[in-house]
Design a protein around this motif. Structure first.
Motif, PDB file in Angstrom:
ATOM      1  N   ASP A  85       4.525  -3.899   0.539  1.00  0.00           N
ATOM      2  CA  ASP A  85       3.499  -2.854   0.555  1.00  0.00           C
ATOM      3  C   ASP A  85       3.739  -1.882   1.706  1.00  0.00           C
ATOM      4  O   ASP A  85       3.607  -0.659   1.547  1.00  0.00           O
ATOM      5  CB  ASP A  85       2.105  -3.477   0.680  1.00  0.00           C
TER       6      ASP A  85
ATOM      7  N   VAL B  61      -0.553   7.447  -3.994  1.00  0.00           N
ATOM      8  CA  VAL B  61      -0.709   6.136  -4.621  1.00  0.00           C
ATOM      9  C   VAL B  61      -2.188   5.902  -4.913  1.00  0.00           C
ATOM     10  O   VAL B  61      -3.045   6.174  -4.072  1.00  0.00           O
ATOM     11  CB  VAL B  61      -0.171   5.022  -3.701  1.00  0.00           C
TER      12      VAL B  61
ATOM     13  N   GLU C 226      -5.103   3.158  -7.051  1.00  0.00           N
ATOM     14  CA  GLU C 226      -5.334   1.869  -7.696  1.00  0.00           C
ATOM     15  C   GLU C 226      -6.340   2.043  -8.827  1.00  0.00           C
ATOM     16  O   GLU C 226      -7.342   2.742  -8.671  1.00  0.00           O
ATOM     17  CB  GLU C 226      -5.838   0.827  -6.703  1.00  0.00           C
ATOM     18  N   GLU C 227      -6.060   1.413  -9.943  1.00  0.00           N
ATOM     19  CA  GLU C 227      -6.910   1.579 -11.116  1.00  0.00           C
ATOM     20  C   GLU C 227      -7.113   0.236 -11.809  1.00  0.00           C
ATOM     21  O   GLU C 227      -6.161  -0.541 -11.971  1.00  0.00           O
ATOM     22  CB  GLU C 227      -6.273   2.574 -12.087  1.00  0.00           C
ATOM     23  N   LYS C 228      -8.351  -0.031 -12.185  1.00  0.00           N
ATOM     24  CA  LYS C 228      -8.664  -1.219 -12.962  1.00  0.00           C
ATOM     25  C   LYS C 228      -8.744  -0.854 -14.440  1.00  0.00           C
ATOM     26  O   LYS C 228      -9.430   0.100 -14.804  1.00  0.00           O
ATOM     27  CB  LYS C 228      -9.992  -1.837 -12.508  1.00  0.00           C
ATOM     28  N   LYS C 229      -8.025  -1.585 -15.257  1.00  0.00           N
ATOM     29  CA  LYS C 229      -8.048  -1.329 -16.699  1.00  0.00           C
ATOM     30  C   LYS C 229      -8.954  -2.324 -17.393  1.00  0.00           C
ATOM     31  O   LYS C 229      -9.069  -3.479 -16.981  1.00  0.00           O
ATOM     32  CB  LYS C 229      -6.630  -1.419 -17.269  1.00  0.00           C
TER      33      LYS C 229
ATOM     34  N   GLU D 246      -4.286  -2.146 -10.522  1.00  0.00           N
ATOM     35  CA  GLU D 246      -2.866  -1.830 -10.634  1.00  0.00           C
ATOM     36  C   GLU D 246      -2.578  -0.537  -9.884  1.00  0.00           C
ATOM     37  O   GLU D 246      -3.338   0.429  -9.978  1.00  0.00           O
ATOM     38  CB  GLU D 246      -2.463  -1.674 -12.100  1.00  0.00           C
ATOM     39  N   ARG D 247      -1.480  -0.528  -9.134  1.00  0.00           N
ATOM     40  CA  ARG D 247      -1.119   0.650  -8.356  1.00  0.00           C
ATOM     41  C   ARG D 247      -0.312   1.610  -9.221  1.00  0.00           C
ATOM     42  O   ARG D 247       0.523   1.200 -10.025  1.00  0.00           O
ATOM     43  CB  ARG D 247      -0.307   0.264  -7.118  1.00  0.00           C
ATOM     44  N   GLY D 248      -0.578   2.888  -9.046  1.00  0.00           N
ATOM     45  CA  GLY D 248       0.143   3.909  -9.781  1.00  0.00           C
ATOM     46  C   GLY D 248       0.460   5.096  -8.887  1.00  0.00           C
ATOM     47  O   GLY D 248       0.058   5.148  -7.722  1.00  0.00           O
ATOM     48  N   ILE D 249       1.206   6.037  -9.435  1.00  0.00           N
ATOM     49  CA  ILE D 249       1.628   7.233  -8.689  1.00  0.00           C
ATOM     50  C   ILE D 249       1.037   8.473  -9.349  1.00  0.00           C
ATOM     51  O   ILE D 249       1.104   8.627 -10.570  1.00  0.00           O
ATOM     52  CB  ILE D 249       3.166   7.351  -8.647  1.00  0.00           C
ATOM     53  N   ASP D 250       0.464   9.337  -8.550  1.00  0.00           N
ATOM     54  CA  ASP D 250      -0.075  10.598  -9.042  1.00  0.00           C
ATOM     55  C   ASP D 250       0.669  11.740  -8.358  1.00  0.00           C
ATOM     56  O   ASP D 250       0.881  11.715  -7.145  1.00  0.00           O
ATOM     57  CB  ASP D 250      -1.574  10.690  -8.735  1.00  0.00           C
TER      58      ASP D 250
END
Length: 229
Positions: A52, A83, A85-88, A112-116
């Motif tokens: 991380d 970066v 974080e999103e909960k699905k 879950e971590r994602g890139i914007d």
């Protein structure tokens, strides 16, 4: 005991000792497994924290290069990656519910971590990547690709028609960036763009002579003048 025979007692004692030794052996094995599990859990936690940290540091390094390349491609502006974080939500199965409602429940997954990607074009109020034109998205993708390669330069970099959507002016900017990248990596570029080809040290291709027969061609640019004569 008399009915079991005279040897029954000794055999039972032997069996008891064997079972006791087996039990002690398995107890030691279980303790070793517990210690191994604790060690692995600690190692996983340590690696996750390290990954991380390195990931966040890598994002910062890429952002510095990304903004520079973006400004060079668009003549100004800035761009960055962030970066999040999103909960699905996923449908859960409840076997006790009525048939039409068995999959109606929803549960949130682990974050879950994602890139914007955020962009700031010069003289335009555009922030979202989806609002860019096809050519602008291509330029942004090229800028991000080059930014990543600059942070940790690979020995070889293959670029396949990455300049296909560029006009002549942007092709010159693209060529300038290729020259900068060629200082740290060996580039293999597949292209039909004349401006890109003019920046190459060696060109490999197929040409057709006066006899209309195709043949392989390999030219070093410093020898091209002599060949043309």
């Amino acid at each position: 005991l008399e009915d079991m025979g005279g040897a029954g007692g000794s055999e039972m004692l032997k069996e008891y000792k064997d079972m006791e030794e087996r039990d002690q052996f398995l107890t030691r094995e279980i303790e070793d497994l517990k210690k191994s599990a604790e060690s692995l859990t600690s190692l996983i936690k340590e690696l996750k924290e390290k990954l991380d940290t390195q990931f966040d540091e890598g994002i910062d390094k890429i952002n510095n290069q990304f903004s520079n390349f973006f400004a060079l491609m668009f003549g100004g502006g800035s761009a960055s990656i962030t970066v999040f974080e999103e909960k699905k939500k996923v449908r859960a199965f409840d076997p006790d519910a009525p048939e039409e409602e068995m999959y109606a429940l929803e549960e949130e997954t682990e974050p879950e971590r994602g890139i914007d990607i955020r962009v700031n074009l010069p003289q335009k109020k555009i922030r979202d990547l989806a609002m860019l034109s096809g050519g602008e998205r291509a330029l942004t993708s090229i800028a991000l690709l080059f930014a990543i390669s600059q942070v940790n330069p690979p020995p070889f970099l293959v670029l396949d028609e990455t300049d296909a959507a560029l006009d002549e002016a942007n092709s010159r900017k693209y060529g300038d960036m290729l020259e900068n990248l060629s200082k740290v990596s060996q580039l293999i570029v597949i292209t039909h763009n004349r401006e890109t080809m003019s920046r190459a040290g060696v060109i490999y291709g197929i040409t057709t002579g006066s006899d209309s027969v195709s043949k392989l061609l390999s030219i070093k640019f410093d020898e091209a003048v002599e060949i043309a004569k």
